[in-house]
Scaffold this active site. Structure first.
Site, mmCIF file in Angstrom:
data_model
loop_
_atom_site.group_PDB
_atom_site.id
_atom_site.type_symbol
_atom_site.label_atom_id
_atom_site.label_comp_id
_atom_site.label_asym_id
_atom_site.label_seq_id
_atom_site.Cartn_x
_atom_site.Cartn_y
_atom_site.Cartn_z
ATOM 1 N N GLU A 1 0.831 -1.209 0.000
ATOM 2 C CA GLU A 1 0.000 0.000 0.000
ATOM 3 C C GLU A 1 0.864 1.257 0.000
ATOM 4 O OE1 GLU A 1 -2.379 1.724 -0.536
ATOM 5 O OE2 GLU A 1 -4.224 1.256 0.546
ATOM 6 N N ASP A 2 0.345 2.306 -0.578
ATOM 7 C CA ASP A 2 1.096 3.566 -0.579
ATOM 8 C C ASP A 2 1.015 4.258 0.774
ATOM 9 O OD1 ASP A 2 -1.635 4.129 -0.849
ATOM 10 O OD2 ASP A 2 -1.387 5.497 -2.538
ATOM 11 N N ARG B 1 2.344 11.722 -9.680
ATOM 12 C CA ARG B 1 2.756 10.353 -9.365
ATOM 13 C C ARG B 1 4.194 10.090 -9.771
ATOM 14 N NH1 ARG B 1 -2.001 7.562 -8.034
ATOM 15 N NH2 ARG B 1 -3.853 8.048 -9.255
ATOM 16 N N VAL C 1 0.045 14.555 1.007
ATOM 17 C CA VAL C 1 1.322 14.473 0.303
ATOM 18 C C VAL C 1 1.148 13.926 -1.109
ATOM 19 C CG1 VAL C 1 2.728 14.261 2.387
ATOM 20 C CG2 VAL C 1 1.823 12.190 1.317
ATOM 21 N N ASP D 1 -4.066 6.213 5.842
ATOM 22 C CA ASP D 1 -4.524 7.469 6.433
ATOM 23 C C ASP D 1 -5.570 7.106 7.499
ATOM 24 O OD1 ASP D 1 -5.162 10.111 6.904
ATOM 25 O OD2 ASP D 1 -6.048 10.496 4.959
#
Ligand code: IMP
Ligand code: MG
Length: 189
Positions: free
Chosen positions: A111-112, A177, A165, A115
């Protein structure tokens, strides 16, 4: 490297829209290699199936898989929170599902950013119901103090403040990206 202005080669066109460097390209590179080594040790007996969550995790996945010295397999899922808002709605839509069967596989979700944790929570339940042998998470970024759902993350690249971000896969309206570093976003979404 200067940590206060966008200075990676790929970022010059976006300068007016970027705030501080949150994680520099060099820091990303070094940390991803560390994560790759840790995964290589931990999964030596059972090479994992890496599940990339599109689109934000593409850069991370691409670098991480090459930092793992095991015969990994990769697959991709695309999920979308509704709309282009910068905050998740918690309602997740599967845009592209996996191609492979998860039965008895050691699955590592790539996962990036975590949050609120709602997206990951949904994914974990969704993938967990397909009876993998194990199901763990490798998240590049963890937003401090934002999680609305308890998360146990096996690997985390960086804990960062809760500012929005962009870069290294992370977007606003599909842009940014392709930056090598990670920056706060000060433009208009
Ligand atoms: P969560 O469900 O609130 O944990 O949000 C996770 C998803 O929202 C991520 O997979 C990203 O696609 C997106 N997201 C959350 N924070 C950011 C950010 O700071 N920049 C870009 N995308 C983000
Ligand atoms: Mg996104």
């Amino acid at each position: 490297m200067d940590h206060h202005s966008p200075d990676d080669f790929t970022a010059h066109w976006a300068k007016g829209e970027l705030g501080e460097v949150v994680v520099s390209a060099k820091e990303v590179h070094d940390r991803v290699n560390e994560l790759g080594r840790a995964i290589t040790e931990d999964y030596a007996e059972h090479p994992p199936l890496l599940v990339c969550v599109l689109k934000g995790a593409i850069n991370f996945m691409s670098d991480l898989m090459r930092a793992i010295a095991l015969p990994v397999e990769v697959d991709f899922m695309a999920v979308s929170s509704y709309g282009a808002a910068t905050k998740t709605s918690g309602v997740v839509r599967i845009v592209k599902d996996l191609d492979v069967d998860l039965l008895d596989r050691d699955v590592l979700i790539v996962e990036d950013v975590v949050d609120s944790g709602l997206t990951l929570n949904y994914l974990r339940q969704y993938l967990g119901s397909r009876n993998p042998r194990s199901l763990e998470v490798c998240a590049l970024l963890l937003k401090e103090g934002e999680q609305r759902v308890e998360q146990s993350l096996r690997y985390v690249g960086f804990s960062i403040p809760s500012d929005f971000v962009v870069g290294y896969g992370l977007d606003v309206n599909e842009r940014y990206r392709n930056l090598d570093g990670i920056y706060t976003f000060i433009g208009t979404a």
